[in-house]
Write a protein that holds these residues in place. Structure first.
Motif, PDB file in Angstrom:
ATOM      1  N   PHE A 354       0.840  -1.424   0.213  1.00  0.00           N
ATOM      2  CA  PHE A 354       0.021  -0.066  -0.131  1.00  0.00           C
ATOM      3  C   PHE A 354       0.860   0.666   0.047  1.00  0.00           C
ATOM      4  CE2 PHE A 354      -2.731   3.653   2.075  1.00  0.00           C
ATOM      5  CZ  PHE A 354      -3.603   2.657   1.046  1.00  0.00           C
ATOM      6  N   ALA A 355       1.801   1.564   1.012  1.00  0.00           N
ATOM      7  CA  ALA A 355       2.898   2.240   1.168  1.00  0.00           C
ATOM      8  C   ALA A 355       3.810   2.539  -0.796  1.00  0.00           C
ATOM      9  CB  ALA A 355       3.979   2.101   1.853  1.00  0.00           C
ATOM     10  N   THR A 356       4.019   1.419  -1.147  1.00  0.00           N
ATOM     11  CA  THR A 356       4.409   2.114  -2.305  1.00  0.00           C
ATOM     12  C   THR A 356       3.528   1.862  -3.539  1.00  0.00           C
ATOM     13  OG1 THR A 356       6.184  -0.035  -1.606  1.00  0.00           O
ATOM     14  CG2 THR A 356       5.677   0.419  -3.866  1.00  0.00           C
ATOM     15  N   ALA A 357       2.380   1.834  -3.370  1.00  0.00           N
ATOM     16  CA  ALA A 357       1.226   2.449  -4.656  1.00  0.00           C
ATOM     17  C   ALA A 357       0.776   3.735  -4.477  1.00  0.00           C
ATOM     18  CB  ALA A 357      -0.073   1.441  -3.889  1.00  0.00           C
ATOM     19  N   LEU A 358       1.090   3.947  -3.044  1.00  0.00           N
ATOM     20  CA  LEU A 358       1.214   5.325  -2.380  1.00  0.00           C
ATOM     21  C   LEU A 358       1.937   6.302  -3.299  1.00  0.00           C
ATOM     22  CD1 LEU A 358      -0.287   5.706   0.876  1.00  0.00           C
ATOM     23  CD2 LEU A 358      -1.488   5.785  -1.115  1.00  0.00           C
ATOM     24  N   GLN A 359       3.424   5.564  -2.601  1.00  0.00           N
ATOM     25  CA  GLN A 359       4.389   6.289  -3.574  1.00  0.00           C
ATOM     26  C   GLN A 359       4.523   6.591  -5.263  1.00  0.00           C
ATOM     27  OE1 GLN A 359       8.082   4.570  -2.215  1.00  0.00           O
ATOM     28  NE2 GLN A 359       7.738   4.960  -0.179  1.00  0.00           N
ATOM     29  N   LEU A 360       3.904   6.059  -5.729  1.00  0.00           N
ATOM     30  CA  LEU A 360       3.778   5.524  -6.783  1.00  0.00           C
ATOM     31  C   LEU A 360       2.989   7.003  -7.311  1.00  0.00           C
ATOM     32  CD1 LEU A 360       3.962   1.553  -8.220  1.00  0.00           C
ATOM     33  CD2 LEU A 360       5.664   3.736  -8.150  1.00  0.00           C
ATOM     34  N   GLN A 361       1.523   6.620  -6.868  1.00  0.00           N
ATOM     35  CA  GLN A 361       0.583   8.066  -7.615  1.00  0.00           C
ATOM     36  C   GLN A 361       1.805   9.119  -7.377  1.00  0.00           C
ATOM     37  OE1 GLN A 361      -2.129   6.285  -4.659  1.00  0.00           O
ATOM     38  NE2 GLN A 361      -3.493   5.426  -6.331  1.00  0.00           N
ATOM     39  N   GLY A 362       2.275   9.334  -5.753  1.00  0.00           N
ATOM     40  CA  GLY A 362       2.507  10.897  -5.210  1.00  0.00           C
ATOM     41  C   GLY A 362       3.788  11.024  -6.814  1.00  0.00           C
ATOM     42  N   LEU A 363       4.798   9.989  -7.162  1.00  0.00           N
ATOM     43  CA  LEU A 363       5.336  10.181  -8.704  1.00  0.00           C
ATOM     44  C   LEU A 363       5.207  11.032  -9.212  1.00  0.00           C
ATOM     45  CD1 LEU A 363       8.034   9.702  -9.109  1.00  0.00           C
ATOM     46  CD2 LEU A 363       8.451   7.716 -10.091  1.00  0.00           C
ATOM     47  N   ARG A 364       4.191  10.349  -9.741  1.00  0.00           N
ATOM     48  CA  ARG A 364       2.856  11.127 -10.762  1.00  0.00           C
ATOM     49  C   ARG A 364       2.935  11.790 -10.920  1.00  0.00           C
ATOM     50  NH1 ARG A 364      -1.795  11.410 -13.062  1.00  0.00           N
ATOM     51  NH2 ARG A 364      -3.036  10.418 -14.449  1.00  0.00           N
ATOM     52  N   ARG A 365       2.092  12.530 -10.463  1.00  0.00           N
ATOM     53  CA  ARG A 365       2.567  14.257  -9.820  1.00  0.00           C
ATOM     54  C   ARG A 365       3.318  15.001 -10.655  1.00  0.00           C
ATOM     55  NH1 ARG A 365       0.683  12.890  -4.806  1.00  0.00           N
ATOM     56  NH2 ARG A 365      -1.775  12.449  -4.759  1.00  0.00           N
ATOM     57  N   ILE A 366       4.727  14.241 -10.385  1.00  0.00           N
ATOM     58  CA  ILE A 366       5.543  15.417 -10.859  1.00  0.00           C
ATOM     59  C   ILE A 366       6.220  14.776 -12.724  1.00  0.00           C
ATOM     60  CG2 ILE A 366       6.418  16.320  -8.660  1.00  0.00           C
ATOM     61  CD1 ILE A 366       8.803  13.391  -8.998  1.00  0.00           C
ATOM     62  N   VAL A 367       5.793  13.529 -13.019  1.00  0.00           N
ATOM     63  CA  VAL A 367       5.681  12.886 -14.299  1.00  0.00           C
ATOM     64  C   VAL A 367       5.563  13.810 -14.872  1.00  0.00           C
ATOM     65  CG1 VAL A 367       5.863  11.021 -15.721  1.00  0.00           C
ATOM     66  CG2 VAL A 367       6.695  10.611 -13.413  1.00  0.00           C
ATOM     67  N   VAL A 368       5.541  14.777 -15.913  1.00  0.00           N
ATOM     68  CA  VAL A 368       5.312  14.817 -17.416  1.00  0.00           C
ATOM     69  C   VAL A 368       5.035  13.934 -18.341  1.00  0.00           C
ATOM     70  CG1 VAL A 368       5.886  16.651 -19.305  1.00  0.00           C
ATOM     71  CG2 VAL A 368       7.123  16.835 -16.888  1.00  0.00           C
ATOM     72  N   LEU A 369       6.008  13.137 -19.404  1.00  0.00           N
ATOM     73  CA  LEU A 369       5.652  12.484 -20.065  1.00  0.00           C
ATOM     74  C   LEU A 369       4.118  11.277 -19.512  1.00  0.00           C
ATOM     75  CD1 LEU A 369       9.711  10.967 -21.325  1.00  0.00           C
ATOM     76  CD2 LEU A 369       7.793  13.211 -21.996  1.00  0.00           C
ATOM     77  N   ASP A 370       3.078  11.245 -20.492  1.00  0.00           N
ATOM     78  CA  ASP A 370       1.779  10.401 -20.297  1.00  0.00           C
ATOM     79  C   ASP A 370       2.994   9.114 -20.478  1.00  0.00           C
ATOM     80  OD1 ASP A 370       0.850  13.384 -21.174  1.00  0.00           O
ATOM     81  OD2 ASP A 370       0.551  12.953 -23.157  1.00  0.00           O
ATOM     82  N   GLU A 371       3.936   9.072 -21.282  1.00  0.00           N
ATOM     83  CA  GLU A 371       4.225   7.202 -21.610  1.00  0.00           C
ATOM     84  C   GLU A 371       4.352   6.156 -19.743  1.00  0.00           C
ATOM     85  OE1 GLU A 371       6.865   4.380 -24.129  1.00  0.00           O
ATOM     86  OE2 GLU A 371       6.698   6.068 -24.149  1.00  0.00           O
TER      87      GLU A 371
END
Length: 528
Positions: A354-371
């Motif tokens: 669950f913690a890993t999933a939250l980290q990935l969701q947080g990382l998504r906010r700073i990622v620019v590339l759609d892929e």
């Protein structure tokens, strides 16, 4: 004392003492009987001698013969019977002395190739004040007649022989009890290392057959209102095993009475086969009895049979209780282990995922590339699916008490392993536990039991596949084996109930040959 009780012995006392010494030479019962007949012939100068042994009903069921060699005996059309003159002592156990046996009113002559016999002397042999058998002598040496002295001598010898036989029987009973005690100990020791009930029941049947010398020992249990064999040990090719239904049909009233009263009972004779029903008075494994079948002559040991069988069954019941308690303890340990695993999965693994999933969701906010965002979304979705699967596993670990329909199907297939001689392969597809009503589940189990029973009784197979498929609307049970298949018209008998269950619930039933050989049974009904 001997002379006071039997006058007129005189010079025969020396020969009598020799005879007594001969018959007292050992404690082997059969050997004592042979020595008795031999000593009687030597004492009275008789050429031929025989003792006819009586059973509990007073009927002669065995002979010990002296003076007729094996070659001569093989040429005689038939062995002695207790009809004619020999039957006189059975009906009236008193000394009988004849000049010529052929002149007696009850004489029936001799069978072809029988040695000629004329002079005759017979006396009863009593053991513990009961007639144990009758001693018959014929053909006194030199064509002479048996005398009053011969009769007196033989009476005294028969009286002393009664004591010798009683001692031999006591010794034989003691040895037999010791042998049964050792067999019970060996069985208990084996069951100490056996945690599975079917294996334990099989061991009980095997040890009992070996020590009793019986043809077959089966463990019979009450299976949903009917009696069925759950363990079997067959030391010989017993003809009745081809039709266990017939045996159980005859034995059922005795089985019910033995279970109700908790005591060993004799079976009525079935096609020259005797037997006993022995309840296993187990506290933790109730509803089981031992079915002991013998081939005509009872090797279990006559009057001692109920005592020995009951003692063995009581020892087996204690050992089975220990096996059941051990299995329950192992089940409790397994449940505790499942609880620990479920707790670790919930408190550690799921939280990390669950913690890993939250980290990935947080990382998504700073990622620019759609892929990259798309791949992060896929990773989070996969993690969420994994978390759901683990939670489902946790639920099963904490709620799997072995009472699910899936486990019941597999347990029933395993129950028939001792009878089938192999383990059926079980394949289950679909939501069997959640998608089937309790009523349908009951019909499924009853149908599966009847189908496996038919495989055991008739198929002569060494492999069987049980398939259960659950769809949205229907439940399908398919059972196939590699046995001899179906020849000609099918006799349904028990399968009639299988067909009725299907038809009454709007389902179908079919049984036929399986290619290249074997039988296929298909049974399906609505799941609700």
């Amino acid at each position: 004392m001997v002379e006071g009780a039997h006058g007129g012995i005189g010079a025969g006392a020396s020969r009598l003492l020799d005879a007594v010494q001969l018959i007292s030479a050992g404690l082997d019962l059969r050997g004592s009987l042979h020595r008795l007949v031999e000593a009687s012939c030597a004492l009275t100068d008789a050429r031929y001698g025989v003792i006819g042994l009586l059973d509990a009903d007073g009927v002669v069921n065995d002979f010990v013969i002296h003076g007729v060699d094996a070659e001569t005996a093989g040429r005689i059309a038939s062995l002695p019977t207790c009809e004619g003159v020999l039957g006189v002592l059975v009906e009236d156990p008193k000394p009988l002395r004849l000049v010529d046996v052929g002149d007696h009113a009850r004489s029936m002559g001799f069978p072809p190739n029988h040695p000629p016999m004329s002079s005759f002397l017979g006396v009863p042999v009593l053991v513990d004040d009961k007639v144990y058998g009758n001693l018959y002598l014929t053909e006194k040496a030199g064509g002479a007649q048996f005398t009053a002295e011969d009769e007196s001598l033989l009476q005294v010898l028969a009286e002393i022989a009664g004591s010798v036989i009683a001692n031999a029987r006591t010794h034989q009973a003691s040895e037999r009890r010791q042998r049964w005690l050792e067999a019970g100990v060996a069985m208990s020791e084996e069951l100490q290392n056996t945690a599975e009930l079917p294996d334990a029941l099989q061991a009980v049947a095997r040890h009992l057959r070996q020590v009793s010398g019986s043809a077959t020992v089966a463990v019979v249990a009450d299976l949903e209102g009917t009696h069925g064999v759950v363990a079997l040990d067959d030391g010989s090719v017993h003809p009745l095993l081809a039709d266990l239904d017939k045996v159980l049909e005859v034995a059922t009233p005795v089985l019910i009475e033995a279970e109700a009263n908790g005591r060993t009972l004799a079976l009525p004779r079935i096609e020259n086969t005797d037997g006993f029903v022995v309840p296993l008075n187990s506290k933790l494994v109730p509803g089981h009895v031992l079915l002991v079948l013998t081939d005509g002559v009872d090797p279990v040991a006559g009057e001692l049979a109920p005592v020995l069988l009951t003692a063995f069954a009581d020892q087996a019941a204690l050992a089975l209780d220990r096996t059941a308690a051990l299995a329950e303890r192992q089940e409790l340990l397994l449940i505790a282990d499942r609880d620990r695993i479920a707790r670790d999965l919930h408190d550690s693994v799921i939280q990390r995922l669950f913690a890993t999933a939250l980290q990935l969701q947080g990382l998504r906010r700073i990622v620019v590339l759609d892929e990259v965002r798309s791949r992060l979304d896929d990773a989070v979705a996969e993690l969420n699916t994994t978390i759901r699967d683990i939670r489902s596993t946790i639920f099963e670990l904490r709620h799997d008490d072995g009472s699910s329909l899936k486990s019941d199907v597999r347990a029933l297939a395993k129950e028939y392993v001792p009878v089938l001689g192999f383990t059926p392969f079980v394949r289950i597809r679909g939501p069997l536990d959640s998608g089937v009503s309790s009523e349908v589940a009951d019909h499924l189990m009853a149908t599966l039991r009847e189908a496996l029973s038919n495989v055991a009784r008739h198929a002569e197979a060494d492999a069987c596949i049980v398939e259960v498929e659950v769809g949205q609307e229907r439940l399908l049970l398919r059972i196939s084996d590699n046995g001899r298949g179906i020849d000609g018209q099918i006799s349904e008998s028990g399968l009639r109930n299988v067909r009725r269950r299907a038809v009454e619930h709007g389902g179908t039933f079919r049984i036929g040959s399986e290619e290249p050989h074997g039988t296929l049974l298909e049974w399906q009904i609505p799941v609700r």
